[in-house]
Design an enzyme around this catalytic site. Structure first.
Site, PDB file in Angstrom:
ATOM      1  N   ASP A  13       0.696  -2.247   1.369  1.00 58.14           N
ATOM      2  CA  ASP A  13       1.176  -1.965   0.006  1.00 58.14           C
ATOM      3  C   ASP A  13       1.079  -3.184  -0.907  1.00 58.14           C
ATOM      4  OD1 ASP A  13       2.036   0.665   0.864  1.00 58.14           O
ATOM      5  OD2 ASP A  13       3.761  -0.336   1.791  1.00 58.14           O
ATOM      6  N   LYS A  16      -4.105  -3.615  -2.549  1.00 57.32           N
ATOM      7  CA  LYS A  16      -5.517  -3.725  -2.162  1.00 57.32           C
ATOM      8  C   LYS A  16      -6.410  -2.790  -2.968  1.00 57.32           C
ATOM      9  CE  LYS A  16      -4.534  -3.002   2.171  1.00 57.32           C
ATOM     10  NZ  LYS A  16      -3.073  -3.161   2.124  1.00 57.32           N
ATOM     11  N   GLY A  40      -2.865   4.119   1.586  1.00 54.00           N
ATOM     12  CA  GLY A  40      -2.664   4.595   0.227  1.00 54.00           C
ATOM     13  C   GLY A  40      -3.092   3.543  -0.773  1.00 54.00           C
ATOM     14  N   HIS A  41      -4.205   3.784  -1.460  1.00 50.45           N
ATOM     15  CA  HIS A  41      -4.715   2.839  -2.446  1.00 50.45           C
ATOM     16  C   HIS A  41      -4.704   3.499  -3.823  1.00 50.45           C
ATOM     17  CE1 HIS A  41      -7.100   0.450   0.826  1.00 50.45           C
ATOM     18  NE2 HIS A  41      -5.799   0.346   0.926  1.00 50.45           N
ATOM     19  N   GLN A 223      -3.478  -0.944   5.365  1.00 51.32           N
ATOM     20  CA  GLN A 223      -2.231  -1.513   5.891  1.00 51.32           C
ATOM     21  C   GLN A 223      -2.211  -3.039   5.689  1.00 51.32           C
ATOM     22  OE1 GLN A 223      -3.839   0.886   8.476  1.00 51.32           O
ATOM     23  NE2 GLN A 223      -2.905   2.372   7.124  1.00 51.32           N
TER      24      GLN A 223
END
Length: 429
Positions: A13, A16, A40-41, A223
């Site tokens: 988080d 990235k 999750g990006h 991650q």
């Protein structure tokens, strides 16, 4: 040409998505090399927000985007994501997206097992996303996984499913769940095969050709280093290697393929799920960081735990990840704070440590040793040059560089891709 790997240097988080999107303008190929749709990006492009989980960030710019063999692929989630992103005006076709034909699949049985285990664990749960990532990697390592290429061979697929049923039905009986119907799973995968086949290819070959042609390759990690299955806060980790060394193995390229490793870290620390977090704050300061930083998971929506910047942890992540320079994100979240604390050591049983110990109990019991730095009242949001930053903000950045023993290559001052100060272009090396 220099190839660059982008990895998280905390617990994920770190921002990235924005960084990879920003760098992909300079790249020709973008590669995901580990993890699954637990990633999750979030990308913000001209006020449009794109939330990606499995798709490499390069798809938004139309760059050749590759899902490598180190990724576990939920094909149903993948096509749902493709449909959602295409509704936002992004074209995704086999000319843009390639999937490793030797990548392993996440099946519905994996998510069911993941969630059943977490429920059975009660207070001992490790905080997974429940999306089947761990069980899929278990089947991969145990050599019973269904791979993308198996969908083209019906007899192989039946053989693989029979092996899976033997294992998974035994587990399900132990958890009090109903046994699985292998024939139903076979039919589901057979129906899916024609949709997935156009994307499947030996991506190692595609990447080798790109490298030989001098094309710039950007490796996109998911991650963070402290969630690495070997180097993270085990067992509260993900089920893959998240450090830069995996960029080679997870894409089918040699270790010399990566010339520059860029580590992403927030100007403070966050974590989602269970596990140790030495600098976590349970007061109004921690609440304020979460509110200003909008700290909610892209994939799960879970509230992130917040705390002060942990220089010991980040320095360790930089060492094990071979990080050459960092991107410091969310500096603006610290605007208006009179004093800032940075963890410079851990105290355990009366001894000060300069590293994060490996033991589970030791990690849970370390106490942070803080250094207090002066904050700033001015806004850093949207700054485009060092001259736009308050002097005390620059001092904070310089002190972090000293403590983590790595330079800031890029400074992010907001969610938009243009809210960025470039100190060193990783592709220039």
């Amino acid at each position: 040409m220099t190839n660059v790997a982008v990895v998280g240097a905390q617990w994920g988080d770190e921002g990235k998505g924005k960084v990879v999107d920003w760098l992909s303008e300079r790249a020709d190929v973008v590669v995901r090399f580990q993890g699954g749709h637990n990633a999750g990006h979030t990308l913000v492009v001209n006020d449009a927000v794109y939330k990606l989980s499995l798709l490499p960030s390069g798809v938004v710019r139309g760059k050749l985007s590759i899902i490598g063999n180190g990724v576990v692929v939920d094909p149903w989630a993948l096509f749902d994501e493709i449909e959602r992103i295409q509704k936002q005006g992004v074209t995704i076709s086999p000319e843009v997206l390639r999937i490793a034909d030797n990548a392993c699949l996440i099946l519905p049985i994996h998510g069911e097992l993941d969630r059943a285990r977490e429920e059975a664990a009660g207070g001992g749960k490790i905080g997974t996303t429940g999306r089947g990532i761990g069980p899929a990697y278990e089947d991969k390592v145990a050599r019973r996984a269904v791979r993308v290429c198996d969908l083209a061979e019906p007899e192989t697929l039946r053989f693989k499913i029979d092996r899976l049923m033997t294992h998974h039905n035994a587990l399900r009986r132990g958890l009090g769940a109903e046994p699985l119907d292998g024939e139903q799973l076979f039919e589901q995968l057979q129906a899916l095969a024609p949709r997935l086949a156009p994307y499947a290819t030996p991506v190692w070959k595609v990447l080798d050709e790109a490298r030989r042609a001098g094309r710039r390759i950007l490796f996109e990690g998911a991650q963070g280093a402290m969630l690495d299955v070997e180097h993270g806060t085990y067992p509260f980790v993900t089920s893959s290697n998240t450090v830069s060394g995996q960029a080679a193995a997870g894409s089918g390229m040699g270790p010399g393929a990566v010339a520059y490793v860029l580590g992403i870290t927030k100007a403070y620390t966050t974590r989602v799920g269970s596990g140790p977090f030495p600098t976590e704050l349970f007061d109004d300061v921690g609440e304020g960081l979460g509110e200003r930083g909008r700290e909610f998971g892209t994939v799960t929506g879970r509230r992130r735990r917040c705390g002060w910047f942990d220089a010991v942890m980040v320095r360790q992540a930089i060492k094990v990840g071979g990080v050459d320079g960092i991107v410091l994100t969310k500096l603006d979240v610290l605007d208006g704070m009179a004093d800032l604390k940075v963890c410079v050591g851990y105290e355990l049983d009366g001894v000060v440590l300069d590293h994060f110990p490996a033991g589970m109990a030791a990690q849970a019991n370390v106490k942070p040793v803080y250094e207090t730095l002066e904050g700033w009242s001015e806004s850093t949001r949207g700054a485009r040059t060092w001259a736009d930053l308050p002097a005390t903000a620059i001092k904070y950045i310089r002190r972090i560089e000293e403590l983590i023993e790595a330079p800031v290559a890029i400074l992010s001052t907001g969610p938009d891709r243009e809210e960025t100060i470039l100190v060193h272009d990783p592709f220039a090396d």
